[in-house]
Design an enzyme around this catalytic site. Structure first.
Site, mmCIF file in Angstrom:
data_model
loop_
_atom_site.group_PDB
_atom_site.id
_atom_site.type_symbol
_atom_site.label_atom_id
_atom_site.label_comp_id
_atom_site.label_asym_id
_atom_site.label_seq_id
_atom_site.Cartn_x
_atom_site.Cartn_y
_atom_site.Cartn_z
ATOM 1 N N GLU A 303 0.995 -1.181 0.177
ATOM 2 C CA GLU A 303 -0.014 -0.058 0.077
ATOM 3 C C GLU A 303 0.817 0.876 -0.044
ATOM 4 O O GLU A 303 1.872 1.673 0.007
ATOM 5 C CB GLU A 303 -0.958 -0.093 1.304
ATOM 6 C CG GLU A 303 -1.840 1.325 1.547
ATOM 7 C CD GLU A 303 -2.662 1.308 2.408
ATOM 8 O OE1 GLU A 303 -3.527 2.235 2.816
ATOM 9 O OE2 GLU A 303 -2.474 0.975 3.610
ATOM 10 N N LYS A 367 -9.443 2.727 -3.282
ATOM 11 C CA LYS A 367 -10.136 2.828 -1.548
ATOM 12 C C LYS A 367 -10.813 3.049 -1.732
ATOM 13 O O LYS A 367 -11.354 4.208 -1.736
ATOM 14 C CB LYS A 367 -8.899 2.596 -0.746
ATOM 15 C CG LYS A 367 -8.993 1.933 0.395
ATOM 16 C CD LYS A 367 -8.665 1.990 1.952
ATOM 17 C CE LYS A 367 -8.252 2.208 2.698
ATOM 18 N NZ LYS A 367 -7.171 1.936 3.728
ATOM 19 N N CYS A 424 -5.346 -2.566 2.919
ATOM 20 C CA CYS A 424 -5.389 -2.029 4.733
ATOM 21 C C CYS A 424 -6.310 -2.543 5.066
ATOM 22 O O CYS A 424 -6.824 -4.091 4.103
ATOM 23 C CB CYS A 424 -5.632 -0.721 4.798
ATOM 24 S SG CYS A 424 -4.840 -0.612 5.966
#
Length: 552
Positions: A303, A367, A424
């Site tokens: 990430e 995301k 995440c």
């Protein structure tokens, strides 16, 4: 003696439910009751990774039942939901404080700016989330009885509260009680049918059942619940062991390399480190495989790999392309900027990019589920907090923008089955990985879960281990292999049964080469029906609690 037609606790109150130690615990009141509830909740956190002590949750919830016995009804049998709420809140406060203390590490990365707020994360967050547990105990209190039915009442109230915690205000299902069963290889197989929240119902029922042993009444009434709990646990383990079977066949023609650079968090986002960071990734990517092992075909970087917008940096893309040759594809976390109209500021997304060997970006995922206060400030607080000079942890003007939940989540990557992208802590949300609209021409059924993350905020604490365990359960729920790449923390390749085939050590600069396991044929029942089994289990708990209340 019964009081009222609703089956309320008898005239002696809840203190007449249990004998001996249980009765004395039920008789505790005031601050001592809340203190013991907090301590019992804190003990229950030892059931979470990396400790995995299921017995700790059994002791914790047994104490919680006895404390609730004394809180739910007074000596006249009148129900008091306020004290029940406070017991639940204190229990949840203790459970989350002991389980989430490591969040404080994030406030120390830039201590000069965030140290003052450390108590808000370490104490304030558990304090607030404890309200869900208080609500769960209050609902259970409405259904409370003097016998085994109160275990079902707690299962209904507490599992329902955990579901709400995972959905309200964007949700935060970290260390949901079902993880007490969801980290053991045999027991976690139940998630393929029941999901995390179904395991939560079982965890509460199994671990609270010993409370009835010290009840007043017949031997059958006292020992039937713990005997049933032991039988359910044994059946879950045996069914799980039978489900696992042999090794899953690897996907032909795929060899993964997960790059874990172990870049310190306080250096990761500094623009002056840009060249060194890219060179570090490329050097790790170009390392030769072990003797006799095939060359990697697909590279994964974690990430937010770059402290700049790589999509707008041709020189960096050229350097990356040189490192990928020959014939390697890259999936990497990166910030991505939208195309903005003149005079407008572009939106910045926390993304995954697919980069071809020639440096061309062919696909991306933005995301959707951002971390409040980590990646953005909630809208109702944004203006006020920025007015006094506060910002989110990621130093980005305005914070990240969230991707649309209606956009495709599947990435099309040559040589791989359809890739379900998660970034995440998106991987801790059950059912969140299912795409709304698969890309044109791709199979609707995904073939693997990709999770890129940056656990460098939390150092060598339980946090990265808990994160891995929760992501691992998604593989079992969906019947898909999980490929997880971390900046630091733990990178791993996990098969669709939850077996960890390869993993890295924490806080280590390394690469991990592994084959990609195949997904399960036909998927899982949970992938097909979602939380319907959980809803049925809640309904069953409610029915048992109502029967127990009537007979009390």
């Amino acid at each position: 003696m019964r009081v009222g037609a609703g089956g309320a606790v008898g005239r002696t109150g809840a203190r007449g439910v249990s004998a001996g130690v249980a009765g004395r615990i039920a008789g505790i009141s005031g601050w001592r009751r809340l203190g013991l509830a907090w301590l019992s909740g804190a003990l229950g956190a030892a059931a979470m990774p990396p400790y995995g002590l299921l017995s700790a949750l059994a002791v914790s919830l047994t104490l919680a039942v006895w404390l609730a016995d004394g809180a739910v009804a007074d000596r006249t049998g009148i129900r008091r939901l306020g004290p029940a709420f406070l017991v639940g809140w204190a229990w949840g406060f203790g459970y989350l404080t002991a389980g989430l203390w490591w969040l404080g590490s994030a406030f120390l990365v830039e201590a000069d700016e965030f140290l003052w707020a450390l108590p808000l994360g370490v104490i304030g967050l558990p304090f607030g989330l404890g309200l869900f547990y208080g609500a769960g105990f209050s609902v259970a209190g409405l259904l409370w009885s003097r016998g085994p039915g109160r275990v079902a009442a707690l299962g209904f109230g507490l599992a329902g509260a955990e579901w709400l915690r995972g959905h309200v205000l964007t949700g935060f299902p970290w260390n949901t009680l079902g993880m007490a069963l969801g980290q053991n290889l045999w027991l976690m197989q139940g998630a393929s049918v029941l999901g995390l929240y179904g395991l939560t119902v079982l965890a509460v029922l199994i671990c609270a059942a010993p409370a009835t042993i010290l009840d007043r009444g017949s031997v059958l009434r006292r020992f039937a619940p713990p005997a049933l709990a032991a039988a359910a646990l044994a059946c879950l383990a045996l069914a799980g062991a039978g489900r696992i079977g042999g090794a899953d066949a690897p996907v032909t023609g795929v060899r993964l390399r997960l790059v874990q650079p172990n870049i310190p968090q306080d250096a990761k986002f500094r623009p002056e480190n840009r060249d060194g960071i890219v060179e570090r990734y490329v050097a790790l990517t170009r390392q030769p495989p072990a003797a006799g092992e095939p060359e990697p075909t697909h590279i994964v970087w974690p990430e937010s790999a770059f402290p700049f917008l790589v999509q707008r940096d041709p020189d960096a893309l050229a350097t990356i392309a040189a490192g990928l040759q020959p014939k390697k594809l890259l999936l990497t976390g990166a910030a991505r900027a939208s195309e903005a109209l003149p005079g407008e500021r572009p939106r910045i997304y926390n993304a995954i990019l697919v980069i071809e060997p020639d440096g061309t970006i062919t696909d991306s995922y933005d995301k959707v589920h951002l971390v409040p206060f980590g990646e953005y400030l909630p809208g109702f607080l944004d203006g006020a907090l920025r007015a006094i000079g506060l910002r989110q942890f990621v130093s980005l003007p305005g914070g990240f923008s969230a991707g649309s939940p209606h956009d495709q989540r599947i990435l099309t990557v040559p040589g791989l089955p359809p890739v379900v992208a998660t970034i995440c802590y998106e991987a801790i949300f059950p059912r969140a990985i299912r795409p709304h609209t698969p890309p044109a021409g791709a199979r609707a059924t995904p073939g693997l879960i990709l999770n890129v993350t940056n656990d460098g905020w939390f150092g060598d604490t339980p946090g990265p281990r808990q994160h891995l365990a929760q992501a691992r359960l998604r593989a079992v729920e969906e019947g898909l292999p999980l490929v997880r790449d971390a900046n630091t923390g733990i990178s791993a390749v996990i098969d669709p049964h939850g077996r960890i085939l390869a993993r890295t050590a924490i806080d280590t600069e390394t690469v991990l080469d592994a084959d990609l396991p195949s997904p399960l044929d036909g998927g899982t029942l949970y992938a097909r029906f979602g939380d319907l089994p959980f809803a049925a289990m809640l309904a069953l708990c409610l029915g048992c609690a109502l029967v127990g209340r009537r007979e009390s």
